[in-house]
Design an enzyme around this catalytic site. Structure first.
Site, PDB file in Angstrom:
ATOM      1  N   TYR A 298       0.839  -1.203   0.000  1.00 29.30           N
ATOM      2  CA  TYR A 298       0.000   0.000   0.000  1.00 29.30           C
ATOM      3  C   TYR A 298       0.874   1.253   0.000  1.00 29.30           C
ATOM      4  CZ  TYR A 298      -3.622   3.330   1.349  1.00 29.30           C
ATOM      5  OH  TYR A 298      -4.486   4.393   1.399  1.00 29.30           O
TER       6      TYR A 298
ATOM      7  N   ASP B 279     -12.234   7.022   9.687  1.00 25.34           N
ATOM      8  CA  ASP B 279     -13.280   6.070  10.078  1.00 25.34           C
ATOM      9  C   ASP B 279     -14.124   5.709   8.860  1.00 25.34           C
ATOM     10  OD1 ASP B 279     -15.014   4.490  11.511  1.00 25.34           O
ATOM     11  OD2 ASP B 279     -16.148   6.157  12.366  1.00 25.34           O
TER      12      ASP B 279
END
Length: 231
Positions: free
Chosen positions: A150, A183
């Site tokens: 990533y 989130d």
């Protein structure tokens, strides 16, 4: 008698990839009052549901991993004020665990597809003296064990962004946004086994406000790079 009525001014346009959820959806909400939204994603029905909730929005359904479909969709855009690259995938695994195909898949979506769509839309962005906003990550600055793939994609995206900024300086403004943990459903899935704590994360809307601030910066200035972290 001469008709002096004027048509309402045309809103500036913004294309947001990954616009049906997470940070992309929050960016759409943050810009909905001032921009015509092109909401990008793969699921047309889901995109239409999202667009129905905004005053001036239309779906832009395309699989960015498909170069032909991407080129066809981009060709329909003549002028574009803002391009927000929010689509992408996360990946975790050690160098020992990850396969060649996993490396290719993540780099294809997080870097190659971004570069290709940007290339296709540069004429439209130049016509509007527009902006490109790359949603990068804190992983664009550093990596951790198990996070090499990533981070590699985000390091590469940062290099792409820096090069594009210099190549287009004076024509198209280029912004790099580097959020910490946010989130989102993706983060909940990735961190589920760790014991997810929403309080350790920012809301997508907080990142979107940073994007909106960069987009609304007057044309004589550019927010080149912005790091935003949970407080």
């Amino acid at each position: 008698m001469e008709d002096t009525a004027q048509s309402p001014p045309t809103r500036p346009s913004v294309l947001i990839t990954g616009g049906s959820r997470g940070i992309g959806l929050a960016v759409a909400a943050a810009l909905a009052d001032t921009h015509h939204l092109l909401v990008g994603g793969r699921d047309r029905e889901q995109l239409q549901t999202v667009c129905d909730g905004f005053p001036d929005a239309e779906p832009w359904p395309v699989d960015l991993a498909d170069p032909g479909a991407t080129a066809e969709a981009a060709a329909a855009i003549d002028t574009l004020d803002v391009m927000v690259h929010s689509a992408g995938v996360e990946a975790a695994g050690t160098v020992e665990e990850l396969t060649r195909e996993q490396w290719r898949s993540v780099l294809e979506l997080n870097v190659v597809a971004v570069a290709d769509l940007t290339r296709l839309l540069l004429p439209a962005l130049r016509r509007a003296s527009g902006q490109v906003v790359m949603i990068n990550s804190g992983s664009g600055y550093f990596s951790t064990a198990g996070g090499g793939l990533y981070a590699a994609s985000k390091f590469a995206l940062r290099a792409l962004t820096d090069a594009l900024r210099e190549e287009e300086r004076g024509r198209v403004r280029v912004v790099s946004i580097h959020p910490g943990r946010v989130d989102t459903d993706m983060q909940r899935r990735i961190q589920g086994e760790e014991g997810y704590q929403p309080s350790d994360h920012m809301r997508p809307a907080s990142v979107a406000q940073a994007v909106a601030m960069a987009v609304r910066t007057p044309p004589d200035a550019v927010v080149e790079s912005l790091s935003i972290r949970p407080s």
